[in-house]
Design a protein around this motif. Structure first.
Motif, mmCIF file in Angstrom:
data_model
loop_
_atom_site.group_PDB
_atom_site.id
_atom_site.type_symbol
_atom_site.label_atom_id
_atom_site.label_comp_id
_atom_site.label_asym_id
_atom_site.label_seq_id
_atom_site.Cartn_x
_atom_site.Cartn_y
_atom_site.Cartn_z
ATOM 1 N N UNK A 1 24.806 37.939 35.144
ATOM 2 C CA UNK A 1 26.043 37.531 34.463
ATOM 3 C C UNK A 1 25.986 37.823 32.959
ATOM 4 N N UNK A 2 24.941 38.523 32.536
ATOM 5 C CA UNK A 2 24.735 38.778 31.104
ATOM 6 C C UNK A 2 25.928 39.504 30.475
ATOM 7 N N UNK A 3 26.665 40.255 31.274
ATOM 8 C CA UNK A 3 27.816 41.002 30.734
ATOM 9 C C UNK A 3 28.844 40.077 30.093
ATOM 10 N N UNK A 4 28.898 38.817 30.538
ATOM 11 C CA UNK A 4 29.927 37.901 30.032
ATOM 12 C C UNK A 4 29.784 37.633 28.540
ATOM 13 N N UNK A 5 28.544 37.677 28.049
ATOM 14 C CA UNK A 5 28.308 37.450 26.611
ATOM 15 C C UNK A 5 29.011 38.484 25.749
ATOM 16 N N UNK A 6 29.153 39.687 26.282
ATOM 17 C CA UNK A 6 29.717 40.784 25.484
ATOM 18 C C UNK A 6 31.194 41.053 25.780
ATOM 19 N N UNK A 7 31.790 40.210 26.597
ATOM 20 C CA UNK A 7 33.191 40.467 26.979
ATOM 21 C C UNK A 7 34.119 40.348 25.780
ATOM 22 N N UNK A 8 34.957 41.361 25.601
ATOM 23 C CA UNK A 8 35.976 41.315 24.542
ATOM 24 C C UNK A 8 37.156 40.473 25.005
ATOM 25 N N UNK A 9 37.422 40.550 26.299
ATOM 26 C CA UNK A 9 38.562 39.829 26.854
ATOM 27 C C UNK A 9 38.347 39.658 28.354
ATOM 28 N N UNK A 10 39.049 38.703 28.937
ATOM 29 C CA UNK A 10 39.033 38.562 30.396
ATOM 30 C C UNK A 10 40.387 38.034 30.848
ATOM 31 N N UNK A 11 40.763 38.372 32.074
ATOM 32 C CA UNK A 11 42.067 37.962 32.602
ATOM 33 C C UNK A 11 42.041 38.041 34.135
ATOM 34 N N UNK A 12 43.010 37.358 34.739
ATOM 35 C CA UNK A 12 43.089 37.332 36.204
ATOM 36 C C UNK A 12 43.912 38.503 36.722
ATOM 37 N N UNK A 13 43.541 38.998 37.882
ATOM 38 C CA UNK A 13 44.299 40.040 38.576
ATOM 39 C C UNK A 13 44.546 39.576 40.016
ATOM 40 N N UNK A 14 45.771 39.763 40.464
ATOM 41 C CA UNK A 14 46.128 39.490 41.860
ATOM 42 C C UNK A 14 46.725 40.782 42.393
ATOM 43 N N UNK A 15 46.220 41.271 43.508
ATOM 44 C CA UNK A 15 46.770 42.532 44.004
ATOM 45 C C UNK A 15 46.769 42.617 45.523
ATOM 46 N N UNK B 1 57.137 42.424 41.552
ATOM 47 C CA UNK B 1 55.749 42.516 42.037
ATOM 48 C C UNK B 1 55.447 41.350 42.984
ATOM 49 N N UNK B 2 55.904 40.146 42.642
ATOM 50 C CA UNK B 2 55.701 38.974 43.519
ATOM 51 C C UNK B 2 56.374 39.197 44.874
ATOM 52 N N UNK B 3 57.609 39.727 44.833
ATOM 53 C CA UNK B 3 58.348 39.963 46.083
ATOM 54 C C UNK B 3 57.639 41.036 46.919
ATOM 55 N N UNK B 4 57.117 42.053 46.260
ATOM 56 C CA UNK B 4 56.429 43.122 46.986
ATOM 57 C C UNK B 4 55.083 42.637 47.537
ATOM 58 N N UNK B 5 54.406 41.745 46.788
ATOM 59 C CA UNK B 5 53.128 41.194 47.274
ATOM 60 C C UNK B 5 53.329 40.470 48.616
ATOM 61 N N UNK B 6 54.505 39.880 48.781
ATOM 62 C CA UNK B 6 54.794 39.190 50.054
ATOM 63 C C UNK B 6 54.945 40.167 51.220
ATOM 64 N N UNK B 7 55.216 41.425 50.912
ATOM 65 C CA UNK B 7 55.355 42.445 51.970
ATOM 66 C C UNK B 7 54.061 43.225 52.191
ATOM 67 N N UNK B 8 53.024 42.895 51.417
ATOM 68 C CA UNK B 8 51.772 43.655 51.516
ATOM 69 C C UNK B 8 51.010 43.301 52.794
ATOM 70 N N UNK B 9 50.052 44.169 53.131
ATOM 71 C CA UNK B 9 49.121 43.867 54.210
ATOM 72 C C UNK B 9 48.417 42.549 53.905
ATOM 73 N N UNK B 10 47.943 41.868 54.958
ATOM 74 C CA UNK B 10 47.146 40.654 54.737
ATOM 75 C C UNK B 10 45.917 40.998 53.908
ATOM 76 N N UNK B 11 45.410 40.015 53.144
ATOM 77 C CA UNK B 11 44.198 40.279 52.378
ATOM 78 C C UNK B 11 44.496 40.546 50.913
ATOM 79 N N UNK B 12 45.192 39.594 50.283
ATOM 80 C CA UNK B 12 45.446 39.704 48.838
ATOM 81 C C UNK B 12 44.109 39.518 48.104
ATOM 82 N N UNK B 13 43.910 40.321 47.077
ATOM 83 C CA UNK B 13 42.664 40.277 46.307
ATOM 84 C C UNK B 13 42.883 39.499 45.012
ATOM 85 N N UNK B 14 41.974 38.572 44.755
ATOM 86 C CA UNK B 14 41.981 37.806 43.501
ATOM 87 C C UNK B 14 40.683 38.105 42.773
#
Lengths: 156, 156
Positions: free
Chosen positions: A14-28, A75-88
């Motif tokens: 997890x050492x990479x976290x010390x050098x992170x410039x930024x972090x954010x959540x992705x849902x796809x 994007x939210x509406x399209x996510x509902x039409x996606x294949x099962x298995x949303x990635x977080x």
């Protein structure tokens, strides 16, 4: 429209976290998981994106990619039409020399998986390898998010 | 983002051409043919479009549809990544009362097929039926362009 050259690696600590410039959540999610015509819907930092990727070439180093920004509500509406298995996942961005590493820490069904990617100008471009960088998995389709969406890491 | 209400019919004669207000060529392909998440790339009158359709409801009368205009060069590049079975057709637009009929005359592998569509505000809205209008095929998935792309009319 572009052909992206990217190398992908597992992450040893997890050492990479010390050098992170930024972090954010992705849902796809995926409207098609076929590696020859992947259609991805993504929510990232309040913005929506629709991305189409083609077949990979050069042993997985480069891949056709087309992306357009879309309304996050669409994007939210399209996510509902996606294949099962949303990635977080949570993405950390950090510099290594003049390159940017994107490190994805997966959640939910893919908890435990951490993958780092670096974008290069050419296949043989040199870059600095941080000590937390593990085995290279460039071109290994199991680490495609489209694959993880169908065959999550917890079942490997 | 919308839910479209459309009724679809076969066409019995070429008489509709006399009343056409306009006609133009359409070239389209599919990045996914699955009726639950169809992804269509279209070139029409020099413009590009990317359209996503969901599962149909009400016996095929209405269907989720999302569309965005894209650069025509991008559309060409995306058409190259589509499933085999590009669809070529000429579309005629004509008025019938205050409604618009779109009549598609298919070419290539789907030569011989002519289909008319009318968009309505509600499922039971009345409209004038021209004498060239044939059997209703609303909700018949064989007449989905995504189906025709895989199982062309010449093989029926």
């Amino acid at each position: 429209m572009a052909v992206e050259i990217e190398r992908k690696f597992l992450v040893k600590s997890e050492a990479f976290k010390q050098d992170a410039l930024t972090s954010y959540s992705i849902k796809q999610g995926f409207l098609n998981r076929d590696p020859e015509r992947t259609v991805r819907v993504r929510l990232k930092r309040g913005k929506g994106f629709l991305t189409i990727k083609g077949k990979s070439t050069d042993g997985g180093l480069s891949r056709f990619e087309w992306e357009t920004e879309i309304n996050p509500k669409d994007a939210e509406a399209l996510l509902q039409r996606c294949e099962k298995g949303i990635i977080y996942k949570t993405r950390y961005e950090l510099k290594s020399g003049h390159h940017i590493f994107e490190v994805d820490v997966f959640h939910g069904e893919n908890e435990g998986l951490v993958v780092a990617e670096i974008e290069l100008q050419s296949a043989d471009e040199a870059f600095i390898k941080p000590e937390w960088l593990g085995e290279e998995v460039t071109g290994d389709k199991r680490y495609y998010n489209s694959y993880l969406s169908q065959y999550p890491f917890k079942d490997w």
